[in-house]
Design a protein around this motif. Structure first.
Motif, PDB file in Angstrom:
ATOM      1  N   ILE A 120     -13.118   3.400 -48.983  1.00 31.62           N
ATOM      2  CA  ILE A 120     -14.523   3.784 -49.054  1.00 31.62           C
ATOM      3  C   ILE A 120     -14.637   5.283 -48.800  1.00 31.62           C
ATOM      4  O   ILE A 120     -13.878   5.858 -48.017  1.00 31.62           O
ATOM      5  CB  ILE A 120     -15.379   2.984 -48.045  1.00 31.62           C
ATOM      6  N   ALA A 121     -15.564   5.905 -49.520  1.00 31.47           N
ATOM      7  CA  ALA A 121     -15.854   7.333 -49.359  1.00 31.47           C
ATOM      8  C   ALA A 121     -17.275   7.453 -48.830  1.00 31.47           C
ATOM      9  O   ALA A 121     -18.211   6.916 -49.430  1.00 31.47           O
ATOM     10  CB  ALA A 121     -15.714   8.069 -50.691  1.00 31.47           C
ATOM     11  N   ALA A 122     -17.432   8.141 -47.705  1.00 32.72           N
ATOM     12  CA  ALA A 122     -18.740   8.214 -47.064  1.00 32.72           C
ATOM     13  C   ALA A 122     -19.186   9.655 -46.915  1.00 32.72           C
ATOM     14  O   ALA A 122     -18.375  10.547 -46.646  1.00 32.72           O
ATOM     15  CB  ALA A 122     -18.679   7.547 -45.689  1.00 32.72           C
ATOM     16  N   ASN A 123     -20.494   9.882 -47.075  1.00 36.19           N
ATOM     17  CA  ASN A 123     -21.036  11.212 -46.845  1.00 36.19           C
ATOM     18  C   ASN A 123     -22.410  11.123 -46.205  1.00 36.19           C
ATOM     19  O   ASN A 123     -23.068  10.080 -46.226  1.00 36.19           O
ATOM     20  CB  ASN A 123     -21.077  12.042 -48.129  1.00 36.19           C
ATOM     21  N   ASP A 124     -22.814  12.236 -45.615  1.00 42.58           N
ATOM     22  CA  ASP A 124     -24.088  12.337 -44.912  1.00 42.58           C
ATOM     23  C   ASP A 124     -25.104  12.971 -45.846  1.00 42.58           C
ATOM     24  O   ASP A 124     -25.145  14.193 -46.020  1.00 42.58           O
ATOM     25  CB  ASP A 124     -23.908  13.179 -43.645  1.00 42.58           C
ATOM     26  N   VAL A 125     -25.949  12.145 -46.459  1.00 41.89           N
ATOM     27  CA  VAL A 125     -26.895  12.674 -47.448  1.00 41.89           C
ATOM     28  C   VAL A 125     -28.109  13.316 -46.796  1.00 41.89           C
ATOM     29  O   VAL A 125     -28.973  13.854 -47.501  1.00 41.89           O
ATOM     30  CB  VAL A 125     -27.340  11.566 -48.430  1.00 41.89           C
TER      31      VAL A 125
ATOM     32  N   ALA B  26     -23.528   6.275 -48.723  1.00 41.62           N
ATOM     33  CA  ALA B  26     -24.401   7.442 -48.541  1.00 41.62           C
ATOM     34  C   ALA B  26     -25.269   7.152 -47.331  1.00 41.62           C
ATOM     35  O   ALA B  26     -26.188   6.325 -47.399  1.00 41.62           O
ATOM     36  CB  ALA B  26     -25.246   7.671 -49.786  1.00 41.62           C
ATOM     37  N   GLU B  27     -24.973   7.808 -46.227  1.00 42.01           N
ATOM     38  CA  GLU B  27     -25.648   7.511 -44.958  1.00 42.01           C
ATOM     39  C   GLU B  27     -26.403   8.736 -44.450  1.00 42.01           C
ATOM     40  O   GLU B  27     -26.147   9.870 -44.866  1.00 42.01           O
ATOM     41  CB  GLU B  27     -24.633   7.058 -43.901  1.00 42.01           C
ATOM     42  N   THR B  28     -27.326   8.482 -43.522  1.00 46.54           N
ATOM     43  CA  THR B  28     -28.074   9.576 -42.887  1.00 46.54           C
ATOM     44  C   THR B  28     -27.748   9.703 -41.401  1.00 46.54           C
ATOM     45  O   THR B  28     -28.169  10.673 -40.762  1.00 46.54           O
ATOM     46  CB  THR B  28     -29.591   9.358 -43.050  1.00 46.54           C
TER      47      THR B  28
ATOM     48  N   ASP C  21     -27.748  15.904 -45.046  1.00 43.52           N
ATOM     49  CA  ASP C  21     -27.374  17.313 -45.156  1.00 43.52           C
ATOM     50  C   ASP C  21     -27.700  17.780 -46.571  1.00 43.52           C
ATOM     51  O   ASP C  21     -27.039  17.377 -47.536  1.00 43.52           O
ATOM     52  CB  ASP C  21     -25.883  17.485 -44.853  1.00 43.52           C
ATOM     53  N   THR C  22     -28.714  18.609 -46.719  1.00 38.76           N
ATOM     54  CA  THR C  22     -29.157  19.015 -48.054  1.00 38.76           C
ATOM     55  C   THR C  22     -28.124  19.853 -48.802  1.00 38.76           C
ATOM     56  O   THR C  22     -28.218  20.017 -50.020  1.00 38.76           O
ATOM     57  CB  THR C  22     -30.476  19.811 -47.964  1.00 38.76           C
ATOM     58  N   ASN C  23     -27.132  20.388 -48.083  1.00 32.93           N
ATOM     59  CA  ASN C  23     -26.080  21.168 -48.745  1.00 32.93           C
ATOM     60  C   ASN C  23     -25.084  20.282 -49.493  1.00 32.93           C
ATOM     61  O   ASN C  23     -24.376  20.756 -50.382  1.00 32.93           O
ATOM     62  CB  ASN C  23     -25.330  22.024 -47.718  1.00 32.93           C
ATOM     63  N   ILE C  24     -25.008  19.009 -49.099  1.00 31.91           N
ATOM     64  CA  ILE C  24     -24.037  18.114 -49.735  1.00 31.91           C
ATOM     65  C   ILE C  24     -24.666  16.790 -50.148  1.00 31.91           C
ATOM     66  O   ILE C  24     -23.975  15.871 -50.558  1.00 31.91           O
ATOM     67  CB  ILE C  24     -22.842  17.821 -48.798  1.00 31.91           C
ATOM     68  N   GLY C  25     -25.982  16.685 -50.039  1.00 24.37           N
ATOM     69  CA  GLY C  25     -26.636  15.420 -50.339  1.00 24.37           C
ATOM     70  C   GLY C  25     -26.954  15.266 -51.808  1.00 24.37           C
ATOM     71  O   GLY C  25     -26.345  15.875 -52.682  1.00 24.37           O
ATOM     72  N   PHE C  26     -27.960  14.442 -52.086  1.00 26.39           N
ATOM     73  CA  PHE C  26     -28.364  14.200 -53.461  1.00 26.39           C
ATOM     74  C   PHE C  26     -28.734  15.508 -54.159  1.00 26.39           C
ATOM     75  O   PHE C  26     -29.356  16.394 -53.573  1.00 26.39           O
ATOM     76  CB  PHE C  26     -29.574  13.256 -53.502  1.00 26.39           C
ATOM     77  N   ASN C  27     -28.357  15.601 -55.437  1.00 33.71           N
ATOM     78  CA  ASN C  27     -28.686  16.733 -56.302  1.00 33.71           C
ATOM     79  C   ASN C  27     -27.978  18.030 -55.934  1.00 33.71           C
ATOM     80  O   ASN C  27     -28.259  19.076 -56.513  1.00 33.71           O
ATOM     81  CB  ASN C  27     -30.204  16.973 -56.348  1.00 33.71           C
ATOM     82  N   SER C  28     -27.050  17.993 -54.979  1.00 32.54           N
ATOM     83  CA  SER C  28     -26.285  19.179 -54.634  1.00 32.54           C
ATOM     84  C   SER C  28     -25.074  19.305 -55.545  1.00 32.54           C
ATOM     85  O   SER C  28     -24.571  18.307 -56.075  1.00 32.54           O
ATOM     86  CB  SER C  28     -25.824  19.094 -53.172  1.00 32.54           C
TER      87      SER C  28
ATOM     88  N   ALA D 193     -19.461   7.383 -40.010  1.00 30.89           N
ATOM     89  CA  ALA D 193     -18.164   6.728 -39.858  1.00 30.89           C
ATOM     90  C   ALA D 193     -18.321   5.252 -39.504  1.00 30.89           C
ATOM     91  O   ALA D 193     -17.611   4.387 -40.035  1.00 30.89           O
ATOM     92  CB  ALA D 193     -17.336   7.445 -38.798  1.00 30.89           C
ATOM     93  N   HIS D 194     -19.258   4.941 -38.623  1.00 34.81           N
ATOM     94  CA  HIS D 194     -19.468   3.549 -38.195  1.00 34.81           C
ATOM     95  C   HIS D 194     -19.898   2.676 -39.363  1.00 34.81           C
ATOM     96  O   HIS D 194     -19.328   1.601 -39.609  1.00 34.81           O
ATOM     97  CB  HIS D 194     -20.525   3.497 -37.085  1.00 34.81           C
ATOM     98  N   TYR D 195     -20.912   3.126 -40.096  1.00 33.47           N
ATOM     99  CA  TYR D 195     -21.415   2.307 -41.205  1.00 33.47           C
ATOM    100  C   TYR D 195     -20.382   2.198 -42.331  1.00 33.47           C
ATOM    101  O   TYR D 195     -20.280   1.149 -42.991  1.00 33.47           O
ATOM    102  CB  TYR D 195     -22.714   2.905 -41.736  1.00 33.47           C
ATOM    103  N   ALA D 196     -19.631   3.250 -42.561  1.00 29.69           N
ATOM    104  CA  ALA D 196     -18.620   3.212 -43.625  1.00 29.69           C
ATOM    105  C   ALA D 196     -17.524   2.207 -43.303  1.00 29.69           C
ATOM    106  O   ALA D 196     -17.116   1.414 -44.166  1.00 29.69           O
ATOM    107  CB  ALA D 196     -18.031   4.601 -43.825  1.00 29.69           C
ATOM    108  N   GLN D 197     -17.029   2.220 -42.074  1.00 28.63           N
ATOM    109  CA  GLN D 197     -15.966   1.287 -41.697  1.00 28.63           C
ATOM    110  C   GLN D 197     -16.464  -0.157 -41.705  1.00 28.63           C
ATOM    111  O   GLN D 197     -15.729  -1.079 -42.069  1.00 28.63           O
ATOM    112  CB  GLN D 197     -15.407   1.656 -40.323  1.00 28.63           C
TER     113      GLN D 197
END
Length: 412
Positions: free
Chosen positions: A353-358, A332-334, A360-367, A338-342
């Protein structure tokens, strides 16, 4: 020669528990509907239920004897309640009265139905039906919440006119609606993970500062719970190790509740030996206070300094095992996702590994939604990636697991 399509509940063994309530009159129709879908149904009726529907009617539509006495000498010669508990694939209590819900929530077993529920390993669902004021009562709501925290599915009552003349929530859903709810809970969407044991972590951890305060994060646990649900529906046996989160346990999933990162590490290591796949989806705190105060720390100074120490790296610990399962991490990165996930894929020796940009409030925590980048190494040790476009967390979970199943199959 043509063959008939397989029925959705073919071979499923369902115990239908019927308690006291006017909605019990709908149960013969529900039994018939479940049998139309291929289920084998055995009915257990309480004394209150018998005031509204007779065992003989239920026996006629189910084709099986109806059970109602806990201490029936004939049945108990063969430990009838234990036999029923082991026989069941699924237990549905409909209608579920406020009294039965309270008994289940607090572990009371005064009759055959509640005793059976304590003795079974099968998933249990309750379909409450009662006066709208009773349904809204805080005690009933608290009992339902307690049942959900233990993995019991609570099927939400419908709203409308009630037999007592009131109008509101508390009506039992119609038999066709109940059948669809049961089918959804029991349907295996695929066999891609059949025979596999998945251990999944979910939610945040809490690291105590004193008896009142703690360090934590915004994780809701929804992604991990979506993975557990999807894995179970793909045929897997699932153990879910959950940090503090207010989510109902998915049907058919074994849940272990923990609070801190150290507790989560201990729980994972206690079950990982039998796992085929480990998914570290929890947002585990990287650090914890070196010292936890025995009493609440008073606000005496303008600044407070807390010394921190590293928590166990659960994901790295699992990946480093001599017989490590197929190990999937989450990042879970901000920024620089891609760099941090790899880097994490390489550094922790993960299979995927599955990475996402938290941020982004549309797909982050509690979404409710998510979007992911998947990274893994192919047989030539070359990093591959796949983008999962924004979708519900349930849909994202299924896509992650489908890719994991494919990679696991290629590695065997």
């Amino acid at each position: 020669m043509s063959t008939s399509p397989k029925k959705p509940l073919s071979g499923r063994r369902i115990v239908l528990g019927i308690t006291g309530g006017i909605a019990a009159y709908k149960m013969p129709d529900l039994v018939r509907r479940l049998k139309d879908y291929g289920a084998d149904v055995r009915c257990v009726i309480t004394q209150g239920g018998q005031a509204f529907i007779t065992p003989l009617t239920l026996q006629a539509v189910s084709g099986n004897p109806v059970h109602h006495d806990l201490l029936d000498p004939a049945a108990e010669a063969a430990m009838g309640h234990i036999e029923l508990a082991k026989w069941a694939d699924f237990v549905l209590i409909a209608p579920a009265s406020a009294n039965t819900i309270a008994q289940l929530a607090h572990g009371h077993a005064p009759d055959l139905l509640t005793t059976l529920c304590l003795a079974t390993a099968a998933p249990v669902a309750v379909a409450p039906a009662m006066n709208q004021q009773m349904w809204a009562h805080p005690a009933v709501q608290a009992n339902c919440a307690l049942l959900q925290s233990r993995g019991v599915t609570v099927i939400t009552p419908a709203s409308g006119a009630q037999a007592c003349g009131d109008v509101g929530a508390g009506r039992l859903p119609e038999p066709l609606e109940l059948r669809e709810a049961v089918t959804k809970l029991l349907t295996v969407t695929s066999n891609e993970l059949a025979g596999k044991h998945l251990v999944i972590t979910a939610g945040p951890t809490r690291e105590a500062i004193d008896p009142v305060r703690y360090l934590s994060n915004h994780s809701s646990g929804r992604m991990g719970f979506a993975l557990a649900t999807a894995a179970q529906r793909m045929g897997a046996h699932v153990t879910l190790v959950a940090g503090p989160c207010q989510l109902p346990t998915p049907a058919g999933v074994t849940r272990i509740d923990v609070v801190s990162a150290e507790q989560m590490n201990t729980a994972v290591m206690g079950v990982i030996a039998e796992a085929d796949i480990f998914i570290g989806c929890a947002a585990v705190a990287d650090y914890r206070p070196t010292h936890v105060a025995d009493n609440k720390i008073k606000k005496d100074n303008d600044a407070m300094h807390i010394a921190l120490v590293k928590n166990p790296d659960i994901l790295a610990n699992v990946a480093a095992l001599a017989k490590a399962p197929f190990t999937i991490g989450f990042a879970a990165e901000t920024n620089d996702v891609a760099h941090y996930a790899q880097d994490k894929l390489q550094r922790k020796k993960l299979n995927m590994i599955a990475a996402n940009d938290v941020s982004d409030t549309n797909i982050g925590f509690n979404s409710e939604d998510n979007a992911m980048l998947l990274f893994w190494r192919d047989t030539n040790n070359t990093v591959q990636q796949q983008a999962l476009a924004r979708a519900s967390k349930s849909a994202i979970a299924q896509q992650i697991l489908q890719q994991a199943a494919k990679l696991l199959s290629n590695n065997q």
